[in-house]
Scaffold this motif. Structure first.
Motif, PDB file in Angstrom:
ATOM      1  N   GLU A   1      33.694  45.660  29.884  1.00 31.07           N
ATOM      2  CA  GLU A   1      32.843  44.643  30.860  1.00 31.07           C
ATOM      3  C   GLU A   1      31.500  44.591  30.194  1.00 31.07           C
ATOM      4  O   GLU A   1      31.008  43.399  30.163  1.00 31.07           O
ATOM      5  CB  GLU A   1      32.941  44.897  32.313  1.00 31.07           C
TER       6      GLU A   1
ATOM      7  N   ASP B   1      31.925  33.709  32.252  1.00 27.63           N
ATOM      8  CA  ASP B   1      32.791  32.943  32.891  1.00 27.63           C
ATOM      9  C   ASP B   1      33.769  33.945  33.328  1.00 27.63           C
ATOM     10  O   ASP B   1      34.281  34.720  32.357  1.00 27.63           O
ATOM     11  CB  ASP B   1      33.231  31.895  32.247  1.00 27.63           C
ATOM     12  N   ARG B   2      34.275  34.404  34.674  1.00 20.88           N
ATOM     13  CA  ARG B   2      35.005  35.032  34.828  1.00 20.88           C
ATOM     14  C   ARG B   2      36.358  35.164  34.210  1.00 20.88           C
ATOM     15  O   ARG B   2      37.085  36.134  33.611  1.00 20.88           O
ATOM     16  CB  ARG B   2      35.272  35.169  36.514  1.00 20.88           C
ATOM     17  N   LYS B   3      37.114  33.955  33.902  1.00 24.06           N
ATOM     18  CA  LYS B   3      38.127  33.784  33.504  1.00 24.06           C
ATOM     19  C   LYS B   3      38.030  34.030  31.845  1.00 24.06           C
ATOM     20  O   LYS B   3      39.048  34.842  31.443  1.00 24.06           O
ATOM     21  CB  LYS B   3      38.585  32.502  33.349  1.00 24.06           C
ATOM     22  N   GLN B   4      36.965  33.908  31.304  1.00 23.92           N
ATOM     23  CA  GLN B   4      36.920  34.069  29.744  1.00 23.92           C
ATOM     24  C   GLN B   4      36.819  35.639  29.609  1.00 23.92           C
ATOM     25  O   GLN B   4      37.139  36.167  28.719  1.00 23.92           O
ATOM     26  CB  GLN B   4      35.647  33.425  29.361  1.00 23.92           C
ATOM     27  N   LYS B   5      35.901  36.058  30.813  1.00 26.47           N
ATOM     28  CA  LYS B   5      35.794  37.552  30.595  1.00 26.47           C
ATOM     29  C   LYS B   5      37.162  38.405  30.718  1.00 26.47           C
ATOM     30  O   LYS B   5      37.417  39.243  29.830  1.00 26.47           O
ATOM     31  CB  LYS B   5      35.060  38.101  31.781  1.00 26.47           C
ATOM     32  N   MET B   6      37.834  37.880  31.637  1.00 19.87           N
ATOM     33  CA  MET B   6      39.248  38.693  31.723  1.00 19.87           C
ATOM     34  C   MET B   6      40.100  38.632  30.587  1.00 19.87           C
ATOM     35  O   MET B   6      40.755  39.448  30.048  1.00 19.87           O
ATOM     36  CB  MET B   6      40.048  38.139  33.016  1.00 19.87           C
ATOM     37  N   ALA B   7      40.095  37.356  29.965  1.00 21.40           N
ATOM     38  CA  ALA B   7      40.955  36.838  28.787  1.00 21.40           C
ATOM     39  C   ALA B   7      40.382  38.074  27.645  1.00 21.40           C
ATOM     40  O   ALA B   7      40.959  38.600  27.030  1.00 21.40           O
ATOM     41  CB  ALA B   7      40.725  35.555  28.364  1.00 21.40           C
TER      42      ALA B   7
ATOM     43  N   LYS C   1      41.438  41.552  28.053  1.00 20.21           N
ATOM     44  CA  LYS C   1      42.797  41.597  27.586  1.00 20.21           C
ATOM     45  C   LYS C   1      43.066  41.725  26.156  1.00 20.21           C
ATOM     46  O   LYS C   1      43.762  42.597  25.774  1.00 20.21           O
ATOM     47  CB  LYS C   1      43.597  40.396  28.267  1.00 20.21           C
TER      48      LYS C   1
ATOM     49  N   SER D   1      39.763  33.737  22.277  1.00 22.12           N
ATOM     50  CA  SER D   1      39.741  33.098  23.872  1.00 22.12           C
ATOM     51  C   SER D   1      38.435  32.890  24.302  1.00 22.12           C
ATOM     52  O   SER D   1      38.362  32.382  25.255  1.00 22.12           O
ATOM     53  CB  SER D   1      40.580  34.038  24.552  1.00 22.12           C
ATOM     54  N   SER D   2      37.577  33.315  23.737  1.00 26.85           N
ATOM     55  CA  SER D   2      36.192  32.999  24.615  1.00 26.85           C
ATOM     56  C   SER D   2      34.807  32.819  23.533  1.00 26.85           C
ATOM     57  O   SER D   2      34.114  33.171  23.334  1.00 26.85           O
ATOM     58  CB  SER D   2      35.686  34.429  25.057  1.00 26.85           C
TER      59      SER D   2
ATOM     60  N   TYR E   1      31.458  42.874  26.969  1.00 29.45           N
ATOM     61  CA  TYR E   1      31.417  41.335  26.952  1.00 29.45           C
ATOM     62  C   TYR E   1      30.072  40.639  27.221  1.00 29.45           C
ATOM     63  O   TYR E   1      29.723  39.925  26.706  1.00 29.45           O
ATOM     64  CB  TYR E   1      32.632  41.002  27.939  1.00 29.45           C
TER      65      TYR E   1
END
Lengths: 141, 1092
Positions: free
Chosen positions: B1017, B1067-1073, B1076, B1060-1061, B1020
């Motif tokens: 985290e 952005d939370r979604k990008q961060k999760m991607a 992963k 993916s980013s 990123y």
């Protein structure tokens, strides 16, 4: 420092000792170990055998001679705790006849003596007076 | 270079001289000479193509150390120059080394091992190189084995051992500068084929030896070596198919590996002859305890066999049945040696851990029951031997004479695992165990009673000769001690934070027999602890569970009577402790049972301890009496007093029980006595006094009419306030403040305040907060008065810490602000009195910094409101204070930042060496970064710098816990930067530095998997903030790769990581991607960059 020394009151009643249950003594407190009053620097308990009764091991440093004393006694025993009267001095006003402790602490006080704005703390114990702690205050630097 | 400049004889002479210097005693050579000699060897090992010189050295030099260095030089050079070397010359080098060792059986052990290590490294480096065939080594080794010559066979074993170590995943691998991925691949290939071949060779040797009748010493030593080798193979940590991070983590530690081989081992290990061989071997050598250790370990490994090796459940059942048969045949009918006990236990433990229950029960019935019988028998006999061993090890009289320090854990904690198992078994076999425990206890109580009476008579007859033989008493105490512990673990669970329930087995047991039970007799047994149970008519028709409880009450009663008869000195404080510990555990679960929590409830239970029963009122009175008596009789036994006061808390912490407690006159007496601060209660240690205060406050919230309540508080809390105010409001308080009785009064008040804060619950916080707030203001005044008395200052801060800890989460806005204000004033006074002050004392210990620790704790507690907040805009205070305009504006941030300004300059690196200070400090700064990131850039420059430095220090050179905290602090800081959009702020520059740190941590260093999320985290967010710098880091890393294949793989992996980013945004979604992809990235190339 705003602490004052009151030379006028004899205040003899404040000196002397009173008995305390061993288990109620605390580290950094004072106790009479074999004669002179000592500051308790170490305190631990143990027992003889799993079903034995607690015993208290005390290590104290005689505040006059800076000598170490040790004692072991049952935790129910009463020991003499000196009554303490504590006065704070500022070095500027410390009288010459004040007894400095031997060893490190004494040298420390001597070393810092010529610098102003310092405070000494003195405990009068059992009709004796003894410096036990030094604070150096360098706020004005 | 050296080899080129000098001819071989000169090189040898130089090295031999250097070796002489290194081996010389310290008095003969100086440091400089030693360093020079070391340097000669280092540069020798770095010289280019040293092979010819090394061969020459090995053949001619007589100095062992030089031979050792030559072997090392060969090993390092082969790996270094692998690509440049002709395959043929590598092959001949390997042959040379092996022959060399074979021809010189008298080589020093360390030289031989080093040469074999070089061979193993060559084989390992070659195993991934298809152009070279190193397999012939196994052929050679098997020839050596079949030679029948023990010396040669020993050497063969050494070769295999060296190979095994080199390929194993443990830290045994030599440092040859290759990637973890390389090591992993080598291992995988090795474990499929070569390892199995080694195992087969070993099995053959063992078979051969196990057939022989008489083994001479030399042969038996060979036997032992191969057995150890077999053990090593069976303890192999098999690498699962996917590599990467998992492998690197495994590199760190692999202890107690269970045997989980790949499918290709099926034929080898499922062959029942293998298992039988190891049983045979053990039977043969079991009297030799050294060898037996290895053979038992081999069997324990075989007992842990699991994984893809079994094609189906049937094969697993067969294997297990076979194994158990072998085991029983080995164990039954022999006298087990003491040295075998651990090994046999771990075999069984592995079997039961690894094989699922349904497999275990699927083995033939008869076999299963003999196995269980054997298990029972072994458990009992091993347990007995262990106890005996302990006694003989400590001497038989040990229990009475041994000095036990206060640090020694109590049996109930030290043996909690065993006791929990015993308790569990007791519940399962309640029918047998509960009556057994009861009769044992009752019998011991009767004996104890008789013994004490005899002592009393003796004392009465001759009071002077006070020395009585305590052995008998001591044995009784020891028995009762364990019986109480077992009963406690059997009847109830020790729960934390949840409502303890009566164990279902116990409930069922009681219900099952309730029809045979006479309730009145049961109550009579319970209510007459002073009488022998068997003296009560119809005593056999009582509820067994209640009778077991009443047996313990009988112990308690004998204790009480002995105290009344002045026999306290004969009693065991340990037993006293056990009694109150048990009663607390029991009361929590059984006393005033809440019937709603159970499907069915035993009638005897609900009649004896249910709500509104005489039984429960009686028992509460009894327990309270016990508590009061203990606190006065045992005030000098800290642990006992502490367990006692815990029992008291249990009695009042639930409203239902408290309602009954306050109906006892004793309770009121206790409260009054404590408020008077008179002996014996004032002898109690301060933690016990605090807890006692807590209990008294909790009791005050029981149900009573307004008048009674008023009266109660008048007697409990008000005296505290009055006495305190009387002392501090004296005209000459300033002069008297150091007088002993004044100080004692102040200390006792402060201790009591801590106790009051501890009693906080959601339904009493309103009253307690208001009560405590009055004191807090006065406490700040005391800070000034006692500024030169650190122990008092600490205690004052502690009161604030406790109030914040227990109450802040319930406080609404305006109340919280009151507390913030008070804390801020406290800190200001502290700061004024401590600024520039140095403390001089002879002992600089951690406790000297207690004030710092407490202030950090206070700040952390204040911050915790941001995480845990139960307040509902002062709802709990409604009606206590009419809506107060909250126009004052002290926020948590103000207090905390003020505190941080105070703390940061004081936290030197020396102080961070104290673990508690260090952890508290990092916890605090992480909280601050998470909660007030916007305040960080506003810090004064030097504070800001030291904060950033602290973070870096925490990430790089502290414990992993601290590192994790620092990583967690980075994310909000970087987000703050992104929000502020100032590219020249100090924080912005600092985060750039952190990007590099986190990058290195993730990509280049051995990585701690626990930290991936926190590091990912932070990473990123930092990448988002510093995209250009990130690309630069990647570029630099890529450009340093020489191997084009690796370059490509890395480049692809980095591309995929950010695919993916792109462009990375917060952005939370990008961060999760991204997180992963990071997992995948680590698995894919993590092993590539981490080098050993």
């Amino acid at each position: 420092m705003e602490d004052e020394i009151d030379f006028t009151t004899g205040d003899a009643g404040a000196f002397g000792t009173n008995p305390m249950q061993c288990s109620a003594l605390r580290t950094n407190g004072f106790v009479v170990l074999k004669g002179p009053p000592s500051k308790i620097v170490e305190m631990s308990t143990s027992k003889t055998g799993k079903h034995g009764h607690a015993k208290v091991h005390l290590v104290g440093i005689d505040i006059f001679m800076v000598k170490k004393y040790e004692d072991i006694c049952p935790s129910t025993h009463k020991m003499d705790a000196p009554n303490i009267k504590r006065i704070d001095y500022q070095t500027g006003e410390v009288c010459e006849d004040l007894k400095l402790p031997e060893g490190e602490l004494g040298k420390d006080i001597e070393g810092k003596y010529d610098c102003s704005h310092k405070a000494l703390q003195i405990n009068g114990i059992m009709r004796h007076e003894q410096t036990v702690q030094v604070w150096i205050n360098c706020r004005s630097k | 270079m050296m080899a080129a400049a000098l001819g071989p004889p000169e090189v040898i002479a130089q090295l031999e001289n250097a070796a002489k210097v290194l081996m010389a005693p310290p008095s003969m050579v100086n440091n400089e000479q030693r360093q020079h000699a070391e340097h000669i060897f280092l540069s020798f090992r770095k010289s280019k193509s040293p092979f010819a010189v090394c061969k020459h050295i090995l053949e001619t030099s007589k100095v062992d150390y030089v031979l050792f260095q030559a072997a090392t030089a060969i090993m390092e050079a082969v790996v270094r120059e692998w690509i440049l070397l002709e395959k043929g010359s590598i092959e001949s080098l390997r042959t040379f080394l092996l022959t060399y060792v074979l021809q010189r059986p008298n080589l020093q052990k360390y030289v031989r091992e080093q040469i074999l290590l070089a061979v193993a490294v060559i084989v390992k480096r070659g195993s991934l190189d298809k152009s070279i065939d190193c397999k012939s080594i196994f052929h050679e080794v098997s020839q050596l084995i079949s030679s029948g010559n023990p010396t040669v066979q020993t050497l063969a074993c050494s070769i295999l051992t060296a190979l095994l170590s080199e390929f194993s995943s443990s830290s045994k691998t030599s440092n040859i500068g290759l990637s973890m991925e390389f090591h992993g691949n080598c291992k995988r290939i090795f474990q499929e084929e070569d390892l199995r071949q080694i195992f087969m060779l070993t099995v053959e040797v063992l078979q051969e030896f196990s057939r022989r009748e008489n083994l001479n010493a030399q042969m038996s030593s060979v036997f032992q070596r191969y057995l150890a080798l077999a053990n090593q193979v069976l303890s192999w940590n098999f690498l699962p198919p996917n590599l990467g991070r998992h492998y690197i983590a495994m590199f760190e530690s692999s202890q107690n590996v269970m045997l989980k081989p790949t499918e290709s081992w099926r034929e080898t290990l499922l062959d029942s002859r293998v298992m039988e061989l190891f049983f045979t071997v053990h039977r043969k050598i079991r009297e030799d305890s050294d060898m037996a250790q290895d053979s038992l370990q081999c069997l324990a490994q075989l007992a842990s066999l699991h994984g893809p090796i079994f094609p189906d459940e049937g094969s697993q059942v067969d294997y297990l049945a076979h194994f158990i048969e072998g085991l029983l045949n080995t164990i039954n009918g022999i006298e087990i040696e003491d040295s075998e006990a651990v090994g046999i236990s771990s075999i069984i433990s592995n079997l039961i851990t690894v094989f699922p229950r349904n497999v275990l029960t699927a083995i033939p019935n008869e076999l299963f029951s003999s196995f269980v019988n054997c298990l029972t028998h072994l458990t009992c006999s091993f347990g007995r031997s262990a106890a005996l061993e302990e006694v003989t090890a400590n001497g038989v009289a040990s229990r009475e004479e041994e000095e036990i320090s206060e640090l020694q854990e109590d049996d109930r904690d030290q043996f909690s695992d065993q006791l929990a198992s015993v308790g569990m078994l007791g519940r399962i076999a309640a029918e047998h165990c509960i009556p057994l425990l009861t009769s044992l206890l009752e019998e011991r109580v009767t004996r104890l009673h008789g013994q004490l009476q005899r002592h009393q008579q003796q004392l009465l007859a001759s009071p002077v000769s006070g020395t009585v033989d305590n052995k008998m008493l001591d044995d009784l105490y020891e028995d009762i001690h364990w019986l109480i512990l077992v009963t406690g673990y059997l009847l109830a669970d020790d729960t934390q934070g949840e409502t303890p329930l009566i164990p279902p087995e116990i409930m069922e047991y009681s219900i099952k027999h309730s029809s045979e039970v006479d309730i009145n007799t049961t109550l009579q047994i319970l209510g007459s602890p002073g009488e022998k149970a068997s003296s009560i008519p119809g005593y056999n028709r009582t509820d067994s569970v209640i009778r077991l409880l009443s047996a313990i009450l009988r112990v308690s009663e004998v204790e009480s009577r002995a105290i009344r008869a002045d026999l306290t000195h004969l009693l065991s404080p340990q037993m006293g402790k056990d009694i109150v510990w048990f009663l607390k555990r029991w009361a929590k679960t059984y006393l005033l049972v809440d019937e709603k929590l159970y499907d069915q409830i035993s009638l005897p239970f609900s009649t004896a301890f249910g709500a509104d029963t005489e039984g429960s009122q009686w028992i509460i009175g009894y327990l309270l009496q016990k508590v009061i008596s203990n606190l006065s009789v045992w005030s000098s036994e800290q642990d006992l007093a502490s367990d006692t006061v815990q029992l008291l808390v249990t009695l009042v912490e639930r409203r239902e029980r408290a309602n009954l407690v306050i109906q006892c006159e004793n309770w009121w007496n206790l409260a009054k006595q404590f408020a008077r601060r008179s002996p014996p209660l004032n002898f109690l240690s301060s933690p016990v006094q605090r807890t006692l205060m807590k209990a008294l406050v909790l009791g005050g919230f029981a149900h009573m009419d307004t008048e009674t309540k008023q009266q109660y508080w008048t007697e409990v809390l008000q005296p505290l306030q009055q006495r305190f105010l009387r002392v501090i409001n004296q005209d000459n308080f300033q002069q008297m403040c150091q007088q002993e009785e004044v100080k004692q009064e102040i200390t006792a008040t402060l201790e009591a305040l801590c106790g009051i804060a501890e009693a906080t619950q959601i339904d009493n916080v309103a009253i307690l907060f208001n009560f405590l707030m009055d004191f807090l203001t006065n406490c700040i005044g005391l800070m000034e008065v006692y500024k030169n008395t650190p122990e008092t200052v600490n205690l004052i801060i502690e009161v604030f810490v406790e109030v914040a800890h227990k109450q802040i989460c319930y406080l609404g806005e305006s109340k919280a602000m009151n507390l913030y204000e008070a804390c801020l004033t406290l800190l200001q006074v502290y700061s004024k009195n401590n600024l520039g002050r140095q403390r001089i004392d002879v002992t600089a210990e951690e406790e000297q910094y207690q004030d710092l620790l407490l202030i950090m704790e206070l700040l952390t507690n204040l911050l915790s409101k941001e995480f845990i907040d139960f307040s509902d805009t002062d709802e709990v205070f409604r009606g206590h204070e009419p809506g107060q305009a909250a126009n004052r504006s002290v926020s948590a941030a103000d207090v905390v930042l003020y505190g941080v300004n105070l703390i940061l300059p004081l936290m030197s690196q020396d102080l961070l060496k104290f673990p508690t200070l260090c952890n508290q400090y990092y916890k605090l700064i992480t909280f601050i970064c998470e909660i007030f990131p916007e305040k960080i850039p506003q810090l004064p420059e030097d504070l800001f710098k030291s904060l950033m430095y602290s973070l870096e220090l925490g990430m790089t050179s502290m414990s992993s816990e601290v590192c994790q905290l620092c990583l967690e602090a980075l994310t909000p800081l970087a987000e703050q930067c992104a929000k502020a959009q100032e590219t020249d702020s100090p924080l912005f520059l600092a985060t750039r530095h952190f990007l590099k740190l986190v990058f290195d941590m993730l990509v280049l260093q051995k990585h701690n998997t626990e930290m991936t999320t926190a590091a990912g985290e932070a990473f990123y967010t930092l990448v988002c903030l510093h995209q250009a710098e990130y690309s630069e880091l990647v570029e630099t890393l890529l450009s340093s790769q020489q191997d084009p294949v690796i370059y490509q793989r890395l480049a692809d992996a980095f591309n995929k990581l950010t695919a993916s980013s792109t462009p990375p945004t917060l952005d939370r979604k990008q961060k999760m991607a991204f997180l992963k992809s990071l997992e995948e990235f680590m698995a894919n190339v993590g092993g590539l960059l981490c080098v050993k």
